[in-house]
Design a protein around this motif. Structure first.
Motif, PDB file in Angstrom:
ATOM      1  N   ARG A  74       0.836  -1.206   0.094  1.00 13.86           N
ATOM      2  CA  ARG A  74       0.052   0.000   0.004  1.00 13.86           C
ATOM      3  C   ARG A  74       0.926   1.310  -0.063  1.00 13.86           C
ATOM      4  N   PRO A  75       0.280   2.410  -0.539  1.00 18.49           N
ATOM      5  CA  PRO A  75       1.285   3.554  -0.459  1.00 18.49           C
ATOM      6  C   PRO A  75       1.699   4.066   0.998  1.00 18.49           C
ATOM      7  N   LEU A  76       2.777   4.420   1.168  1.00 19.35           N
ATOM      8  CA  LEU A  76       3.270   4.815   2.186  1.00 19.35           C
ATOM      9  C   LEU A  76       3.060   6.182   2.569  1.00 19.35           C
ATOM     10  N   ARG A  77       2.693   6.550   3.725  1.00 18.86           N
ATOM     11  CA  ARG A  77       2.476   7.964   4.310  1.00 18.86           C
ATOM     12  C   ARG A  77       3.736   8.255   5.189  1.00 18.86           C
ATOM     13  N   HIS A  78       4.415   7.190   5.684  1.00 12.91           N
ATOM     14  CA  HIS A  78       5.600   7.668   6.315  1.00 12.91           C
ATOM     15  C   HIS A  78       6.371   6.161   6.633  1.00 12.91           C
ATOM     16  N   ILE A  79       7.589   6.703   6.948  1.00 15.63           N
ATOM     17  CA  ILE A  79       8.525   5.459   7.288  1.00 15.63           C
ATOM     18  C   ILE A  79       9.117   5.710   8.589  1.00 15.63           C
ATOM     19  N   GLN A  80       8.540   4.964   9.623  1.00 13.76           N
ATOM     20  CA  GLN A  80       8.891   5.108  10.963  1.00 13.76           C
ATOM     21  C   GLN A  80       9.840   4.228  11.282  1.00 13.76           C
ATOM     22  N   THR A  81      11.157   4.371  11.627  1.00 16.93           N
ATOM     23  CA  THR A  81      12.140   3.123  11.765  1.00 16.93           C
ATOM     24  C   THR A  81      11.999   2.400  12.945  1.00 16.93           C
ATOM     25  N   ASP A  82      11.199   2.967  13.891  1.00 17.34           N
ATOM     26  CA  ASP A  82      10.887   2.052  15.179  1.00 17.34           C
ATOM     27  C   ASP A  82       9.859   0.997  14.916  1.00 17.34           C
ATOM     28  N   SER A  83       9.150   0.969  13.782  1.00 24.12           N
ATOM     29  CA  SER A  83       7.963   0.215  13.412  1.00 24.12           C
ATOM     30  C   SER A  83       8.512  -1.000  12.838  1.00 24.12           C
ATOM     31  N   PRO A  84       7.915  -2.226  12.810  1.00 26.47           N
ATOM     32  CA  PRO A  84       8.496  -3.332  12.277  1.00 26.47           C
ATOM     33  C   PRO A  84       8.870  -3.259  10.795  1.00 26.47           C
ATOM     34  N   ALA A  85       7.966  -2.644   9.800  1.00 30.27           N
ATOM     35  CA  ALA A  85       8.227  -2.502   8.576  1.00 30.27           C
ATOM     36  C   ALA A  85       9.350  -1.606   8.240  1.00 30.27           C
TER      37      ALA A  85
END
Length: 373
Positions: A74-85
């Motif tokens: 799905r389109p990414l709204r953000h990339i949070q590097t503390d989330s699994p993805a």
């Protein structure tokens, strides 16, 4: 010499051409992360890309992961590097590992996912369960001096042109006379500028599938002696190979549904299968669809299959299939792991043929999310 990323993907797309993917925007294929503008020392082939697979790729020194399932769906709204993805994306970027996806194009490809699964299960002369497209065929006509007809014909046919059913290297050849007047500034193979020439030529005709049209024309131009080559390419109403989802065909020998379930379990290397139908039912013709294909049970039944092998079967679909008279065997979605070794072996062979030192390995990580108690 190591292959560039683009070169590796060119070979991958010979196996799984992009035009075979589902023609909507729901399927995510192609480069999803990183760059192909670099040398590739090691390619890792994986079914899924998770933290364990990324760790494995880092340990192996992989520059590129080729996977079946998308890491960005799905389109990414953000990339949070503390989330699994986000952690996965961060580690891939930090270690300069590109990720390329081959999904439904690999499913639908000739000698792709579903052919590999059909072969493993002993399905003979398989055809698609759900045909999505027929390959467009073209007629290539080229005029060649008689002295070089064999050379050009061989180049074109060896590049893959001329296949009709189970026959290869098919062509039609007519002798004739070509005329031309070289203009000032030309460097003709025959004759000289300003003088009308007549040459004994051969008209060579053959059939070219859409997927290799460009490479066949390049092979023809390279082998042709003329400075300016006279040739025609035009589409045909005649259609080529059928492509689509799944495969169906007769088994090598009939057996009970219970016995075939054991074959599925063994050949697809899964710890258990779920079965819908009478275990004593005789199975003569089977269908297989890698991944989640239970919604195609009616298509498999229409093709004459006694059983459909596919993953992620839900309760209500199982009831409907049972009422419709077709059995189901569910080995789970992870049965698609068959693609890891198959893709790795195929890519390694292609790279070896062209004398590249790039190494291709199959991921050893088991990405099955379920545990069976």
């Amino acid at each position: 010499m190591f292959a560039k990323g683009q070169t590796v993907i060119q070979y991958m797309e010979q196996l799984a051409p992009k035009h075979l993917a589902y023609p909507d925007d729901k399927d995510r294929i192609g480069l999803q992360l990183g760059t192909l503008q670099k040398e590739i020392r090691t390619v890792m082939v994986a079914l899924d890309v998770n933290e364990e697979v990324v760790d494995e790729a880092i340990q192996a020194g992989a520059d590129l992961i080729i996977a079946h399932h998308a890491i960005i769906f799905r389109p990414l709204r953000h990339i949070q590097t503390d989330s699994p993805a986000g952690k996965v994306y961060e580690r891939l970027i930090k270690h300069d590992i590109a990720v390329y996806i081959a999904h439904t194009n690999l499913d639908n490809a000739e000698w792709g996912m579903n052919d590999w699964m059909a072969e493993a299960l002993g399905i003979q002369n398989p055809v698609p369960v759900d045909e999505t497209q027929r390959e467009q065929l073209y007629k290539l006509v080229v005029f060649v001096p008689a002295t070089h007809a064999d050379q050009v014909r061989e180049a074109v046919l060896n590049a893959g042109a001329g296949s009709i059913g189970n026959y290869s290297h098919c062509s039609f050849n007519v002798d004739g006379t070509g005329t031309f007047l070289p203009q000032e500034g030309t460097n003709p193979f025959l004759g000289s500028a300003g003088n009308m020439e007549q040459a004994a030529e051969v008209r060579i005709e053959t059939i070219v599938p859409h997927g290799i049209r460009g490479s066949v024309i390049q092979a023809m131009l390279k082998a042709h002696p003329y400075e300016e080559v006279a040739y025609d390419v035009y589409p045909l109403d005649l259609k080529g190979k059928a492509y689509g989802l799944g495969r169906t065909g007769k088994l090598e020998s009939e057996m009970t549904l219970a016995a075939f379930a054991q074959v599925v379990k063994e050949k697809l290397d899964v710890p258990h299968v779920r079965v819908v139908g009478d275990p004593d039912r005789i199975v003569k013709k089977a269908a297989v669809i890698g991944g989640s294909g239970s919604r195609y049970y009616q298509a498999a039944r229409f093709r004459g299959a006694d059983v459909l092998v596919t993953g992620d079967v839900d309760y209500h679909t199982a009831q409907d299939a049972l009422a419709a008279g077709i059995a189901l065997i569910d080995p789970g979605h992870n049965a698609e792991k068959i693609m890891k070794a198959k893709v790795a072996d195929w890519l390694q062979e292609q790279l070896g043929k062209h004398r590249y030192d790039t190494k291709v390995i199959a991921s050893a990580v088991n990405t099955e999310p379920f545990r069976f108690m």
